[in-house]
Each structure stands twice: as structure tokens, then as C-alpha cells.
Design a protein around this motif. Sequence first.
Motif, PDB file in Angstrom:
ATOM      1  N   SER A   1      -3.646   6.664 -22.501  1.00  0.00           N
ATOM      2  CA  SER A   1      -2.980   5.372 -22.346  1.00  0.00           C
ATOM      3  C   SER A   1      -3.931   4.393 -21.662  1.00  0.00           C
ATOM      4  N   LEU A   2      -3.502   3.150 -21.579  1.00  0.00           N
ATOM      5  CA  LEU A   2      -4.294   2.128 -20.915  1.00  0.00           C
ATOM      6  C   LEU A   2      -4.031   2.069 -19.409  1.00  0.00           C
ATOM      7  N   VAL A   3      -3.082   2.841 -18.923  1.00  0.00           N
ATOM      8  CA  VAL A   3      -2.693   2.783 -17.518  1.00  0.00           C
ATOM      9  C   VAL A   3      -3.846   3.215 -16.618  1.00  0.00           C
ATOM     10  N   ALA A   4      -4.158   2.357 -15.660  1.00  0.00           N
ATOM     11  CA  ALA A   4      -5.210   2.639 -14.682  1.00  0.00           C
ATOM     12  C   ALA A   4      -4.647   2.411 -13.290  1.00  0.00           C
ATOM     13  N   LEU A   5      -4.979   3.292 -12.385  1.00  0.00           N
ATOM     14  CA  LEU A   5      -4.618   3.162 -10.972  1.00  0.00           C
ATOM     15  C   LEU A   5      -5.910   3.022 -10.185  1.00  0.00           C
ATOM     16  N   PHE A   6      -5.954   2.056  -9.286  1.00  0.00           N
ATOM     17  CA  PHE A   6      -7.109   1.882  -8.430  1.00  0.00           C
ATOM     18  C   PHE A   6      -6.655   1.284  -7.114  1.00  0.00           C
ATOM     19  N   THR A   7      -7.527   1.341  -6.127  1.00  0.00           N
ATOM     20  CA  THR A   7      -7.205   0.847  -4.802  1.00  0.00           C
ATOM     21  C   THR A   7      -8.014  -0.407  -4.512  1.00  0.00           C
ATOM     22  N   VAL A   8      -7.336  -1.447  -4.032  1.00  0.00           N
ATOM     23  CA  VAL A   8      -7.994  -2.677  -3.597  1.00  0.00           C
ATOM     24  C   VAL A   8      -7.998  -2.657  -2.071  1.00  0.00           C
ATOM     25  N   THR A   9      -9.166  -2.920  -1.494  1.00  0.00           N
ATOM     26  CA  THR A   9      -9.304  -2.890  -0.044  1.00  0.00           C
ATOM     27  C   THR A   9      -9.934  -4.185   0.463  1.00  0.00           C
ATOM     28  N   ASP A  10      -9.612  -4.526   1.696  1.00  0.00           N
ATOM     29  CA  ASP A  10     -10.240  -5.680   2.336  1.00  0.00           C
ATOM     30  C   ASP A  10     -10.949  -5.263   3.618  1.00  0.00           C
ATOM     31  N   GLY A  11     -11.064  -3.958   3.842  1.00  0.00           N
ATOM     32  CA  GLY A  11     -11.692  -3.448   5.059  1.00  0.00           C
ATOM     33  C   GLY A  11     -10.687  -3.107   6.130  1.00  0.00           C
ATOM     34  N   ASP A  12      -9.525  -3.744   6.103  1.00  0.00           N
ATOM     35  CA  ASP A  12      -8.476  -3.471   7.078  1.00  0.00           C
ATOM     36  C   ASP A  12      -7.382  -2.592   6.493  1.00  0.00           C
ATOM     37  N   ALA A  13      -7.085  -2.793   5.214  1.00  0.00           N
ATOM     38  CA  ALA A  13      -5.983  -2.073   4.577  1.00  0.00           C
ATOM     39  C   ALA A  13      -6.313  -1.835   3.111  1.00  0.00           C
ATOM     40  N   ASP A  14      -5.630  -0.859   2.549  1.00  0.00           N
ATOM     41  CA  ASP A  14      -5.785  -0.519   1.136  1.00  0.00           C
ATOM     42  C   ASP A  14      -4.446  -0.675   0.444  1.00  0.00           C
ATOM     43  N   MET A  15      -4.496  -1.065  -0.829  1.00  0.00           N
ATOM     44  CA  MET A  15      -3.278  -1.175  -1.620  1.00  0.00           C
ATOM     45  C   MET A  15      -3.544  -0.621  -3.020  1.00  0.00           C
ATOM     46  N   THR A  16      -2.648   0.239  -3.482  1.00  0.00           N
ATOM     47  CA  THR A  16      -2.761   0.808  -4.814  1.00  0.00           C
ATOM     48  C   THR A  16      -2.285  -0.197  -5.846  1.00  0.00           C
TER      49      THR A  16
END
Length: 153
Positions: free
Chosen positions: A71-86
Motif C-alpha cells: 500500500s501507499l501508507v507510510a508512517l514516519f516521525t517528525v521531530t523538532d528536537g523537543d518532541a516527536d510526533m508520528t
Amino acid sequence: MNPQRRRRLLWVLLLVAASGLATALVAMALQRNVAYLYTPAEVLRGDAGSAERFRLGGMVAKGSLKREPGSLVALFTVTDGDADMTVRSDQILPDLFREGQAVVVTGRLQGDRFIAEEVLAKHDETYMPKELADKMGKAHVKHDVPVPAPEVR
């Protein structure tokens, strides 16, 4: 008041009412399409509030990209150095999308996961949206991360 003045007054009132209505409709349309940029730390702190749709900006964490087979579904984490978000995306990711790169994702928050409607990756090694650069610059200062000097052309 004679009939000619009454007719002119009516036309002026109709023109003012029509322009007011047009202005209100344009303002509502623009307000619905506004998407504010937040970092993961700001979202988790609650700064995004109840914003239905907003932009999430940061860096794609190294080693976080996972794709569902078939499938095209992708999971990744975005971070700013203080917190991460899936982030979950079910669309084709841009060619320049990769781990360790800046990304701006437009979408909605669903629980503790961000559901992406659009994923934008930076287009070369020197570009980053100004809003994101300002916020990431504050994170670099906070965490004492060396910032490379800008390239002079």
C-alpha cells in the motif's frame, strides 16, 4: 423625496449590501483555507488548540520511516528536537522526502497521531520555509546545536 432620489438611494444601498456580502464571503473562504504551522512540541503542548486543519513542520527522524507492504501508507516521525510526533500518510511521498530532511505536513490530528493530507519536502539542501526555519532555529539554540553558516552566492 422625489422618485429619482429614492431610486438612487435604493441603488446605493443595494451596492453597499452586495459589497458587504461579497467581502464577508471572501473572508470566510480565506479563513477556512488558512493552515497554521506548528512544531511537534507546540502541538503536544496544546498550542494548536482545536484547529481542525494545520501544518506540522520539523525534521523527519532518522530510522522512523516505515511503509505498509502493498500500500501507499507510510508512517514516519517528525521531530523538532523537543518532541516527536508520528505522521501517517496514505499518499505518494515526494521524491525528495527522506529521513533527516525538513518536512511540512498539512493535515489533522487524530488522537496522538497526525493524519497527513499533503506532504512537502524541502527541494534542496539550503531551502527551508521561513516559519519552520525560525522555529527550528529556536530549538537549535535551546539544545546548543551548531547551525551551519548560510551559503553566500
